[in-house]
Design a protein around this motif. Sequence first.
Motif, PDB file in Angstrom:
ATOM      1  N   TRP A  54      -4.228   1.522   3.805  1.00  0.00           N
ATOM      2  CA  TRP A  54      -3.090   2.437   3.712  1.00  0.00           C
ATOM      3  C   TRP A  54      -3.308   3.675   4.569  1.00  0.00           C
ATOM      4  N   LEU A  55      -4.518   4.197   4.594  1.00  0.00           N
ATOM      5  CA  LEU A  55      -4.795   5.343   5.460  1.00  0.00           C
ATOM      6  C   LEU A  55      -4.585   4.975   6.922  1.00  0.00           C
ATOM      7  N   ALA A  56      -4.993   3.771   7.289  1.00  0.00           N
ATOM      8  CA  ALA A  56      -4.788   3.328   8.667  1.00  0.00           C
ATOM      9  C   ALA A  56      -3.298   3.226   8.975  1.00  0.00           C
ATOM     10  N   TRP A  57      -2.535   2.719   8.033  1.00  0.00           N
ATOM     11  CA  TRP A  57      -1.090   2.597   8.253  1.00  0.00           C
ATOM     12  C   TRP A  57      -0.438   3.954   8.413  1.00  0.00           C
ATOM     13  N   PHE A  58      -0.915   4.936   7.701  1.00  0.00           N
ATOM     14  CA  PHE A  58      -0.315   6.260   7.771  1.00  0.00           C
ATOM     15  C   PHE A  58      -0.957   7.122   8.849  1.00  0.00           C
ATOM     16  N   GLY A  59      -1.796   6.525   9.688  1.00  0.00           N
ATOM     17  CA  GLY A  59      -2.361   7.229  10.821  1.00  0.00           C
ATOM     18  C   GLY A  59      -3.516   8.140  10.503  1.00  0.00           C
ATOM     19  N   ARG A  60      -4.171   7.954   9.356  1.00  0.00           N
ATOM     20  CA  ARG A  60      -5.285   8.815   8.987  1.00  0.00           C
ATOM     21  C   ARG A  60      -6.608   8.060   9.012  1.00  0.00           C
ATOM     22  N   ALA A  61      -6.665   6.989   9.711  1.00  0.00           N
ATOM     23  CA  ALA A  61      -7.893   6.197   9.738  1.00  0.00           C
ATOM     24  C   ALA A  61      -9.005   6.962  10.427  1.00  0.00           C
ATOM     25  N   GLU A  62     -10.231   6.650  10.027  1.00  0.00           N
ATOM     26  CA  GLU A  62     -11.373   7.254  10.690  1.00  0.00           C
ATOM     27  C   GLU A  62     -11.500   6.670  12.088  1.00  0.00           C
TER      28      GLU A  62
ATOM     29  N   GLN B 268       2.157  -0.350  12.249  1.00  0.00           N
ATOM     30  CA  GLN B 268       3.573   0.023  12.330  1.00  0.00           C
ATOM     31  C   GLN B 268       4.468  -1.056  11.737  1.00  0.00           C
ATOM     32  N   SER B 269       4.141  -2.311  11.979  1.00  0.00           N
ATOM     33  CA  SER B 269       4.957  -3.376  11.386  1.00  0.00           C
ATOM     34  C   SER B 269       4.786  -3.408   9.874  1.00  0.00           C
ATOM     35  N   GLY B 270       3.580  -3.096   9.402  1.00  0.00           N
ATOM     36  CA  GLY B 270       3.360  -3.019   7.955  1.00  0.00           C
ATOM     37  C   GLY B 270       4.162  -1.906   7.320  1.00  0.00           C
ATOM     38  N   LEU B 271       4.194  -0.739   7.971  1.00  0.00           N
ATOM     39  CA  LEU B 271       4.983   0.378   7.448  1.00  0.00           C
ATOM     40  C   LEU B 271       6.479   0.079   7.487  1.00  0.00           C
ATOM     41  N   ALA B 272       6.913  -0.570   8.557  1.00  0.00           N
ATOM     42  CA  ALA B 272       8.330  -0.937   8.647  1.00  0.00           C
ATOM     43  C   ALA B 272       8.688  -1.924   7.545  1.00  0.00           C
ATOM     44  N   ALA B 273       7.814  -2.886   7.300  1.00  0.00           N
ATOM     45  CA  ALA B 273       8.052  -3.852   6.235  1.00  0.00           C
ATOM     46  C   ALA B 273       8.080  -3.146   4.881  1.00  0.00           C
ATOM     47  N   PHE B 274       7.166  -2.220   4.676  1.00  0.00           N
ATOM     48  CA  PHE B 274       7.102  -1.475   3.425  1.00  0.00           C
ATOM     49  C   PHE B 274       8.396  -0.692   3.202  1.00  0.00           C
ATOM     50  N   ALA B 275       8.935  -0.118   4.268  1.00  0.00           N
ATOM     51  CA  ALA B 275      10.165   0.674   4.161  1.00  0.00           C
ATOM     52  C   ALA B 275      11.364  -0.177   3.772  1.00  0.00           C
TER      53      ALA B 275
ATOM     54  N   SER C 211       4.605 -10.566  -2.016  1.00  0.00           N
ATOM     55  CA  SER C 211       5.110 -11.704  -1.264  1.00  0.00           C
ATOM     56  C   SER C 211       6.118 -11.241  -0.215  1.00  0.00           C
ATOM     57  N   ALA C 212       7.039 -10.374  -0.616  1.00  0.00           N
ATOM     58  CA  ALA C 212       8.046  -9.870   0.323  1.00  0.00           C
ATOM     59  C   ALA C 212       7.398  -9.059   1.440  1.00  0.00           C
ATOM     60  N   LEU C 213       6.418  -8.230   1.093  1.00  0.00           N
ATOM     61  CA  LEU C 213       5.733  -7.424   2.102  1.00  0.00           C
ATOM     62  C   LEU C 213       5.005  -8.315   3.094  1.00  0.00           C
ATOM     63  N   ARG C 214       4.349  -9.348   2.586  1.00  0.00           N
ATOM     64  CA  ARG C 214       3.647 -10.286   3.460  1.00  0.00           C
ATOM     65  C   ARG C 214       4.629 -10.966   4.409  1.00  0.00           C
ATOM     66  N   GLU C 215       5.741 -11.435   3.866  1.00  0.00           N
ATOM     67  CA  GLU C 215       6.751 -12.101   4.690  1.00  0.00           C
ATOM     68  C   GLU C 215       7.320 -11.157   5.752  1.00  0.00           C
ATOM     69  N   LEU C 216       7.668  -9.949   5.341  1.00  0.00           N
ATOM     70  CA  LEU C 216       8.241  -8.987   6.283  1.00  0.00           C
ATOM     71  C   LEU C 216       7.238  -8.567   7.341  1.00  0.00           C
ATOM     72  N   ALA C 217       5.976  -8.361   6.955  1.00  0.00           N
ATOM     73  CA  ALA C 217       4.948  -7.929   7.908  1.00  0.00           C
ATOM     74  C   ALA C 217       4.658  -9.018   8.937  1.00  0.00           C
ATOM     75  N   GLU C 218       4.783 -10.281   8.520  1.00  0.00           N
ATOM     76  CA  GLU C 218       4.545 -11.396   9.440  1.00  0.00           C
ATOM     77  C   GLU C 218       5.772 -11.715  10.276  1.00  0.00           C
TER      78      GLU C 218
END
Length: 169
Positions: free
Chosen positions: A79-87, A100-107, A150-157
């Motif tokens: 989640w930190l990586a998705w929000f741009g706070r990764a180390e 970015q695709s994960g965040l778009a899917a989450f939205a 399941s929906a997040l996985r489908e949308l992210a893929e």
Amino acid sequence: MNDLEDDQLREMLERLRRFALWLTREASSADDLVQATVERALTHRGQQREEGSLRAWLFSILYRQFIDGKRRERRHARWLAWFGRAEEGGNATEDIVLAQSGLAAFAHLPTEQRALLLLISVEGLSYKEAAQALQVPIGTVMSRLSRARSALRELAEGNTPPPALRRLK
């Protein structure tokens, strides 16, 4: 059922700490893990099945606590990586596109599913705590979470599920 006695727990602390230290490789983390294990054992002492299996039961709790913590850490890092706070180190173009695709899917998820994913995956709440926070039954939490993942996985893929159609007679 068997009540845990102070003497039994004190006798096991050294062994639990040694095992926790072997798992975590860090003294303070091992101490935290042992504390969480003892707290959980005392809270759930009625679930101990056999009188002679206290040691196995405590080690099982400790190991499950460790594994759950590692899962939480991985989810938190993702989640930190998705929000741009990764180390440093994870800034490859492919990683950025996937995030970015994960965040778009989450939205695109419904509000209830987003809230549930955030509470459980990011904040680390248990199903019971999430059910209390959202004021819904625990079964509802479990089914919504399953559908959300399941929906997040489908949308992210990139697989958009077909719209749900009701059958009318």
